[in-house]
Write a protein that holds these residues in place. Structure first.
Motif, PDB file in Angstrom:
ATOM      1  N   LEU A 276      40.677  85.258  18.559  1.00  0.00           N
ATOM      2  CA  LEU A 276      40.087  84.810  19.538  1.00  0.00           C
ATOM      3  C   LEU A 276      39.415  83.152  19.143  1.00  0.00           C
ATOM      4  CD1 LEU A 276      37.297  87.852  20.430  1.00  0.00           C
ATOM      5  CD2 LEU A 276      39.597  87.063  21.687  1.00  0.00           C
ATOM      6  N   ALA A 277      39.159  82.945  17.984  1.00  0.00           N
ATOM      7  CA  ALA A 277      38.905  81.549  17.747  1.00  0.00           C
ATOM      8  C   ALA A 277      39.983  80.658  17.855  1.00  0.00           C
ATOM      9  CB  ALA A 277      38.435  81.425  16.395  1.00  0.00           C
ATOM     10  N   LEU A 278      41.127  81.050  17.809  1.00  0.00           N
ATOM     11  CA  LEU A 278      42.197  80.149  18.128  1.00  0.00           C
ATOM     12  C   LEU A 278      42.230  79.555  19.524  1.00  0.00           C
ATOM     13  CD1 LEU A 278      45.153  82.080  16.513  1.00  0.00           C
ATOM     14  CD2 LEU A 278      44.135  80.234  15.452  1.00  0.00           C
ATOM     15  N   ALA A 279      41.868  80.174  20.685  1.00  0.00           N
ATOM     16  CA  ALA A 279      41.784  79.953  21.947  1.00  0.00           C
ATOM     17  C   ALA A 279      40.631  78.881  21.972  1.00  0.00           C
ATOM     18  CB  ALA A 279      41.583  80.878  22.679  1.00  0.00           C
ATOM     19  N   LEU A 280      39.440  79.066  21.357  1.00  0.00           N
ATOM     20  CA  LEU A 280      38.488  78.211  21.352  1.00  0.00           C
ATOM     21  C   LEU A 280      38.553  76.970  20.758  1.00  0.00           C
ATOM     22  CD1 LEU A 280      35.538  80.628  21.208  1.00  0.00           C
ATOM     23  CD2 LEU A 280      36.597  79.861  23.288  1.00  0.00           C
ATOM     24  N   ASP A 281      39.398  77.013  19.423  1.00  0.00           N
ATOM     25  CA  ASP A 281      39.626  75.965  18.761  1.00  0.00           C
ATOM     26  C   ASP A 281      40.622  75.023  19.460  1.00  0.00           C
ATOM     27  OD1 ASP A 281      39.407  74.863  16.200  1.00  0.00           O
ATOM     28  OD2 ASP A 281      41.039  75.131  15.284  1.00  0.00           O
ATOM     29  N   ALA A 282      41.264  75.370  20.310  1.00  0.00           N
ATOM     30  CA  ALA A 282      42.440  74.639  21.193  1.00  0.00           C
ATOM     31  C   ALA A 282      41.469  73.809  21.872  1.00  0.00           C
ATOM     32  CB  ALA A 282      43.109  75.613  22.116  1.00  0.00           C
ATOM     33  N   ILE A 283      40.623  74.058  22.426  1.00  0.00           N
ATOM     34  CA  ILE A 283      39.614  73.135  23.303  1.00  0.00           C
ATOM     35  C   ILE A 283      38.827  72.188  22.400  1.00  0.00           C
ATOM     36  CG2 ILE A 283      37.495  72.998  24.851  1.00  0.00           C
ATOM     37  CD1 ILE A 283      38.216  76.101  25.661  1.00  0.00           C
ATOM     38  N   ALA A 284      38.479  72.671  21.101  1.00  0.00           N
ATOM     39  CA  ALA A 284      37.883  71.782  20.239  1.00  0.00           C
ATOM     40  C   ALA A 284      38.904  70.695  19.890  1.00  0.00           C
ATOM     41  CB  ALA A 284      37.552  72.395  19.075  1.00  0.00           C
ATOM     42  N   ILE A 285      40.082  71.037  19.877  1.00  0.00           N
ATOM     43  CA  ILE A 285      41.149  70.032  19.467  1.00  0.00           C
ATOM     44  C   ILE A 285      41.118  69.030  20.507  1.00  0.00           C
ATOM     45  CG2 ILE A 285      43.670  69.403  19.024  1.00  0.00           C
ATOM     46  CD1 ILE A 285      43.726  72.108  17.642  1.00  0.00           C
ATOM     47  N   ALA A 286      41.316  69.266  21.753  1.00  0.00           N
ATOM     48  CA  ALA A 286      41.210  68.461  22.883  1.00  0.00           C
ATOM     49  C   ALA A 286      39.888  67.568  22.807  1.00  0.00           C
ATOM     50  CB  ALA A 286      41.301  69.142  23.987  1.00  0.00           C
ATOM     51  N   GLY A 287      38.654  68.256  22.392  1.00  0.00           N
ATOM     52  CA  GLY A 287      37.673  67.484  22.228  1.00  0.00           C
ATOM     53  C   GLY A 287      37.622  66.199  21.333  1.00  0.00           C
ATOM     54  N   GLN A 288      38.285  66.479  19.997  1.00  0.00           N
ATOM     55  CA  GLN A 288      38.612  65.566  19.156  1.00  0.00           C
ATOM     56  C   GLN A 288      39.378  64.553  19.693  1.00  0.00           C
ATOM     57  OE1 GLN A 288      40.495  67.411  15.685  1.00  0.00           O
ATOM     58  NE2 GLN A 288      39.201  68.998  15.715  1.00  0.00           N
ATOM     59  N   ALA A 289      40.589  64.636  20.297  1.00  0.00           N
ATOM     60  CA  ALA A 289      41.110  63.655  20.954  1.00  0.00           C
ATOM     61  C   ALA A 289      40.585  62.765  21.942  1.00  0.00           C
ATOM     62  CB  ALA A 289      42.455  64.309  21.150  1.00  0.00           C
ATOM     63  N   ILE A 290      40.072  63.603  22.686  1.00  0.00           N
ATOM     64  CA  ILE A 290      39.592  62.761  24.056  1.00  0.00           C
ATOM     65  C   ILE A 290      38.263  62.070  23.717  1.00  0.00           C
ATOM     66  CG2 ILE A 290      37.981  63.335  26.150  1.00  0.00           C
ATOM     67  CD1 ILE A 290      39.970  65.954  26.772  1.00  0.00           C
ATOM     68  N   THR A 291      37.302  62.659  22.905  1.00  0.00           N
ATOM     69  CA  THR A 291      35.965  62.170  22.298  1.00  0.00           C
ATOM     70  C   THR A 291      36.570  60.613  21.588  1.00  0.00           C
ATOM     71  OG1 THR A 291      34.945  63.720  22.169  1.00  0.00           O
ATOM     72  CG2 THR A 291      33.989  62.162  21.119  1.00  0.00           C
ATOM     73  N   GLY A 292      37.356  60.666  20.660  1.00  0.00           N
ATOM     74  CA  GLY A 292      37.613  59.487  19.826  1.00  0.00           C
ATOM     75  C   GLY A 292      38.321  58.601  20.582  1.00  0.00           C
ATOM     76  N   LEU A 356      28.978  87.405  21.219  1.00  0.00           N
ATOM     77  CA  LEU A 356      28.904  86.210  20.293  1.00  0.00           C
ATOM     78  C   LEU A 356      30.049  85.225  20.805  1.00  0.00           C
ATOM     79  CD1 LEU A 356      28.417  87.133  16.618  1.00  0.00           C
ATOM     80  CD2 LEU A 356      26.658  86.200  18.337  1.00  0.00           C
ATOM     81  N   GLN A 357      30.922  85.813  21.922  1.00  0.00           N
ATOM     82  CA  GLN A 357      31.962  84.664  22.197  1.00  0.00           C
ATOM     83  C   GLN A 357      31.391  83.548  22.963  1.00  0.00           C
ATOM     84  OE1 GLN A 357      35.277  84.630  21.011  1.00  0.00           O
ATOM     85  NE2 GLN A 357      34.127  86.282  19.775  1.00  0.00           N
ATOM     86  N   PRO A 358      30.802  83.712  23.867  1.00  0.00           N
ATOM     87  CA  PRO A 358      30.068  82.454  24.686  1.00  0.00           C
ATOM     88  C   PRO A 358      29.496  81.523  23.682  1.00  0.00           C
ATOM     89  CG  PRO A 358      29.723  84.484  26.177  1.00  0.00           C
ATOM     90  CD  PRO A 358      30.011  84.726  24.652  1.00  0.00           C
ATOM     91  N   ILE A 359      28.658  81.887  22.734  1.00  0.00           N
ATOM     92  CA  ILE A 359      28.127  81.100  21.759  1.00  0.00           C
ATOM     93  C   ILE A 359      29.141  80.410  21.018  1.00  0.00           C
ATOM     94  CG2 ILE A 359      26.603  81.208  19.719  1.00  0.00           C
ATOM     95  CD1 ILE A 359      25.204  83.364  21.085  1.00  0.00           C
ATOM     96  N   ALA A 360      30.036  80.976  20.595  1.00  0.00           N
ATOM     97  CA  ALA A 360      31.019  80.423  19.740  1.00  0.00           C
ATOM     98  C   ALA A 360      31.896  79.343  20.711  1.00  0.00           C
ATOM     99  CB  ALA A 360      32.476  81.490  19.580  1.00  0.00           C
ATOM    100  N   GLY A 361      32.032  79.678  21.990  1.00  0.00           N
ATOM    101  CA  GLY A 361      32.762  78.716  22.832  1.00  0.00           C
ATOM    102  C   GLY A 361      32.033  77.438  22.351  1.00  0.00           C
ATOM    103  N   VAL A 362      30.669  77.368  22.932  1.00  0.00           N
ATOM    104  CA  VAL A 362      29.784  76.188  22.634  1.00  0.00           C
ATOM    105  C   VAL A 362      29.907  75.407  21.173  1.00  0.00           C
ATOM    106  CG1 VAL A 362      27.474  75.262  22.908  1.00  0.00           C
ATOM    107  CG2 VAL A 362      28.098  76.920  24.346  1.00  0.00           C
ATOM    108  N   VAL A 363      29.827  76.404  20.331  1.00  0.00           N
ATOM    109  CA  VAL A 363      29.986  75.961  18.886  1.00  0.00           C
ATOM    110  C   VAL A 363      31.238  75.091  18.564  1.00  0.00           C
ATOM    111  CG1 VAL A 363      30.004  76.678  16.488  1.00  0.00           C
ATOM    112  CG2 VAL A 363      28.235  77.401  17.848  1.00  0.00           C
ATOM    113  N   PHE A 364      32.231  75.835  19.041  1.00  0.00           N
ATOM    114  CA  PHE A 364      33.628  74.979  18.852  1.00  0.00           C
ATOM    115  C   PHE A 364      33.835  73.893  19.174  1.00  0.00           C
ATOM    116  CE2 PHE A 364      36.610  78.053  16.456  1.00  0.00           C
ATOM    117  CZ  PHE A 364      35.832  79.244  16.055  1.00  0.00           C
TER     118      PHE A 364
END
Length: 436
Positions: A276-292, A356-364
C-alpha cells in the motif's frame, strides 16, 4: 489554502503525470523480485532461505542509500525551476559520482564482513554457505544499483518519471529471464540468481548513464565540491531513513518475542503495508519534483497550493486504500495459506492497517514535499524525535504483555507523531526557501 477550480485541475494533472509512472516503477520491482523468489524456490533447500538472509543485508544497505534518489531529485528540480538546466545536470552528475563512490566503498567494507553479517542473522551450515555466496556476488552489483537510484533522481528532478518506469520494467524483465537461464537452465543455483540480478542492474545503470551523458550532454568530469555537498545533504536523509528502519526492526523484534504465529501474522501485515505504501510513495515522489521546481522558480504561492492539493490526494488515496483493505480482509489469510491462529491475528491487524492509511497518506506526501524543498536537516531531527516517541509505546507492549494489535497501535502512535511533526513544519514558512 483554497484553490480555484482551474488551479486545482492544473495541479491534479501535474500530480498524475508524475505519480502514475512513478507508481508503475515502484510496483515493477517487487513484482519481478517475486518472480526471482518463485524461480529460486524450485531449488533444493536451503536455497530460498539463503537468498532471504542475504537479501535482508542488501535491503538494509540499499535502503540507507535511497538518499541518492531523493536528494538528487530535489537538487535537480530546484535548478530546473530556476531555469538553470546546465547546473541541474551538473548536480545530477555529482549525484552519480557520489553513488559510484558509495557503491565501491560498500563492496570494500562489506565483502570481508559478509560471513559475519550472515552469521549474525543466524544462518549456519549449508544455509550460511549459500547466503555468503549470494551476498558476495550481489555486492558486485551495488554500484550499479546506486547509479540507478541517482539516475532515477536526475530524471525525476527533470519532471520525467516515464523513462524510469520503462528502465525499471525492462531491467527487471531481463532479471527474470536471466534468472531462468542461469538458475534453471545452466544449474548455477543461488549464484546464478545473483549474477542475473547483477547483470540486469548493470545494464540499467548503463542506460541511465547513456541518457544523462549522451542525450543531456552532461560533463563527465567530477566536481569534488559538488560531490561533498551532495554527500553532506545525504547524511541527514540517511539519519531519517535509519530511524524508519529502526522502528520497523524493533516492531519485528517485539513480534518475534510473541511467538511463531504472531511473527507470521506480523510479517504478512507488514508486506501488505509495504504494498500500500508504494501507491502513497508515488504521490510523495511527485511532491519532491513539484516542490523543488516551484521553489526554484520562486513560486511560494504555487508551492503552497500544490502542497495542499497533494495532501488532499494523500488523504483521499489513504481512504480508498483503507476501504480496499476492509473489503479484501476476509480473503487475505487464504492467499497466504495462514493457519487458524495466524488467520485470527491477521484479521484483527488488518483493521488497524486500514485505519492508518489516511494518516499514512498525509505523512508520505508531506515527507516528499519537505524532501523536495531540501529540508533534510529538519527531517533528520523529526525522525529522531518520532522514533523516541515510538520507543515508550513499544516498551509498553512488552511490559504489559500486549498482543499484535497493541503493537500495531504503537506503530500508529509513531505515524501520528510523524504527521504532527511534518504538519507543523509544512504549516510554517521556514522550509519555503526559494531560488536555485
Amino acid at each position: 489554502m483554497p484553490l480555484t477550480l482551474g488551479s486545482g485541475r492544473r495541479h491534479d494533472r501535474q500530480i498524475l503525470r508524475l505519480a502514475l509512472p512513478a507508481f508503475g516503477a515502484l510496483v515493477a520491482e517487487p513484482l519481478f523480485l517475486l518472480t526471482d523468489t518463485v524461480i529460486v524456490s524450485r531449488l533444493p533447500a536451503p536455497a530460498l532461505g539463503a537468498v532471504g538472509v542475504a537479501s535482508t543485508v542488501l535491503s538494509l544497505l540499499v535502503g540507507l542509500c535511497v538518499f541518492l534518489a531523493y536528494g538528487t531529485t530535489a537538487a535537480v528540480a530546484r535548478q530546473i525551476g530556476a531555469g538553470n538546466t546546465r547546473q541541474a545536470i551538473r548536480q545530477g552528475v555529482d549525484g552519480l559520482w557520489l553513488a559510484a563512490g558509495v557503491g565501491l566503498a560498500i563492496i570494500v567494507v562489506v565483502w570481508p564482513l559478509a560471513p559475519w553479517l550472515v552469521h549474525l542473522i543466524g544462518a549456519e551450515g549449508e544455509l550460511f554457505r549459500q547466503a555468503v555466496t549470494y551476498l558476495r556476488i550481489s555486492l558486485l552489483g551495488v554500484p550499479a544499483m546506486l547509479l540507478v537510484l541517482a539516475g532515477t533522481g536526475v530524471l525525476r528532478g527533470m519532471q520525467d518519471t516515464r523513462t524510469p518506469l520503462l528502465v525499471s520494467v525492462g531491467s527487471f524483465t531481463l532479471n527474470a529471464v536471466l534468472n531462468v537461464v542461469f538458475v534453471l537452465g545452466l544449474g548455477w543455483g543461488v549464484a546464478g540468481s545473483a549474477w542475473g540480478t547483477v547483470l540486469a542492474q548493470s545494464l540499467a545503470a548503463a542506460v541511465y548513464l547513456a541518457l544523462i551523458f549522451g542525450r543531456q550532454r552532461a560533463p563527465l568530469r567530477p566536481d569534488l565540491a559538488g560531490i561533498r555537498a551532495a554527500g553532506s545533504a545525504g547524511i541527514a536523509l540517511v539519519i531519517r531513513t535509519a530511524c524508519l528502519q529502526a522502528v520497523l526492526l524493533i516492531a519485528a523484534g517485539v513480534a518475534t518475542r510473541m511467538g511463531e504465529d504472531q511473527i507470521a501474522a506480523h510479517t504478512i501485515a507488514t508486506r501488505i503495508w509495504t504494498l500500500l505504501a508504494l501507491a502513497l510513495d508515488a504521490i510523495a515522489i511527485a511532491g519532491q519534483a513539484i516542490t523543488g521546481r516551484a521553489l526554484g522558480a520562486g513560486d511560494v504561492a504555487g508551492t503552497r497550493e500544490a502542497t495542499w492539493r497533494m495532501v488532499v490526494w494523500g488523504i483521499g488515496s489513504g481512504v480508498v486504500l483503507g476501504l480496499l483493505v476492509v473489503v479484501a480482509r476476509p480473503f487475505v489469510p487464504a492467499v497466504f495459506d495462514a493457519n487458524p491462529f495466524v488467520t485470527g491475528e491477521l484479521l484483527d491487524l488488518l483493521w488497524v492497517v486500514a485505519v492508518l492509511q489516511p494518516i499514512a497518506g498525509v505523512v508520505f506526501v508531506l515527507d516528499g514535499v519537505l524532501i523536495g524543498a531540501g529540508d533534510q536537516r529538519y527531517l533528520a531531527w523529526a525522525g529522531v524525535w518520532t522514533t523516541l516517541a515510538y520507543l515508550p509505546a513499544s516498551l509498553l507492549v512488552i511490559v504489559s504483555g500486549g498482543g499484535l494489535v497493541m503493537l500495531w497501535m504503537a506503530l500508529g502512535v509513531w505515524m501520528v507523531a510523524r504527521m504532527i511533526t511534518l504538519g507543523l513544519r509544512a504549516y510554517g514558512t521556514r522550509w519555503l526557501v526559494i531560488g536555485a
